[in-house]
Design a protein around this motif. Structure first.
Motif, short mmCIF file in Angstrom:
data_model
loop_
_atom_site.label_atom_id
_atom_site.label_comp_id
_atom_site.label_asym_id
_atom_site.label_seq_id
_atom_site.Cartn_x
_atom_site.Cartn_y
_atom_site.Cartn_z
N GLN A 1 22.07 12.16 12.51
CA GLN A 1 22.01 13.45 13.21
C GLN A 1 22.35 13.28 14.69
N TYR B 1 18.24 16.64 6.70
CA TYR B 1 17.67 16.53 8.05
C TYR B 1 16.39 17.37 8.16
N LYS B 2 16.42 18.59 7.61
CA LYS B 2 15.22 19.44 7.63
C LYS B 2 14.10 18.81 6.81
N CYS C 1 12.51 16.28 8.97
CA CYS C 1 11.72 16.90 10.05
C CYS C 1 10.45 17.56 9.56
N ASP C 2 10.45 18.12 8.33
CA ASP C 2 9.24 18.78 7.85
C ASP C 2 8.32 17.85 7.05
N VAL D 1 14.31 8.13 6.84
CA VAL D 1 14.03 8.87 8.07
C VAL D 1 14.86 8.32 9.22
N LEU E 1 17.94 10.42 11.03
CA LEU E 1 17.83 10.75 12.45
C LEU E 1 18.96 10.13 13.26
#
Length: 186
Positions: A178, A157-158, A161-162, A171, A175
């Motif tokens: 999550q 997940y990180k 996001c980064d 992606v 998402l």
């Protein structure tokens, strides 16, 4: 009164430019929605894009790393592949998961359906969550040089996001998963 959901494009001519077992490229001469003459190119995909986000009981997932010819870079992504349009999407997902990771899942949940680049192509994707996993031997295709790594879902997940993970299907699936976690549904 005009229905805004009706097709305002008028095709005046079309010409097949390229065709192979995976895609077909067509050039169109058109009248645009504003009434001017124009051109359009369309890439037609002959397979459905299938993605699988495997998630084990310890909240780990499995990423597949490979060099992607089209973007000229290495990419970490969930197991993905193409499923013929006449094949059940879930059957294609089962096959792709086994081919790329050696995993079989006993529980499947559809996460998302989406068009991948609807400005130039008709490529359509279905992504699944695969759970209750069992490990078998991977069966990669002869054109694939894959590395599989087990990663905690929170780390993946990180990575999304980064911007470390940029594959659109991965992606979207991460998402969505999550969101399901935050809603207490996973």
């Amino acid at each position: 009164m005009q229905n805004h959901e009706e097709n305002p494009w008028k095709i005046t001519s079309e010409k097949e430019i390229y065709d192979n077992p995976w895609i077909k490229l067509t050039h169109y001469n058109v009248v645009t929605p504003t009434g001017t003459n124009g051109i359009y190119g369309k890439v037609h995909f002959k397979n459905r894009a299938i993605g699988v986000l495997p998630l084990d009981e310890e909240m780990n997932t499995y990423l597949v790393g490979q060099y992607r010819f089209t973007i000229n870079q290495y990419s970490w992504e969930m197991p993905e592949g193409g499923g013929p349009l006449d094949e059940e999407p879930l059957d294609a997902a089962r096959r792709e998961l086994l081919e790329e990771t050696g995993l079989k899942a006993n529980q499947w949940t559809e996460l998302v359906r989406m068009h991948l680049s609807n400005s130039v192509s008709d490529e359509y994707s279905i992504c699944y969550l695969a759970q209750n996993l069992e490990q078998f031997e991977a069966e990669p295709e002869e054109t694939e040089q894959l590395i599989v790594k087990k990663v905690p879902f929170a780390e993946v997940y990180k990575m999304v996001c980064d911007g470390t993970i940029t594959d659109s299907m991965t992606v979207a699936a991460v998402l969505r998963a999550q969101l399901l976690i935050l809603e207490g549904k996973l």
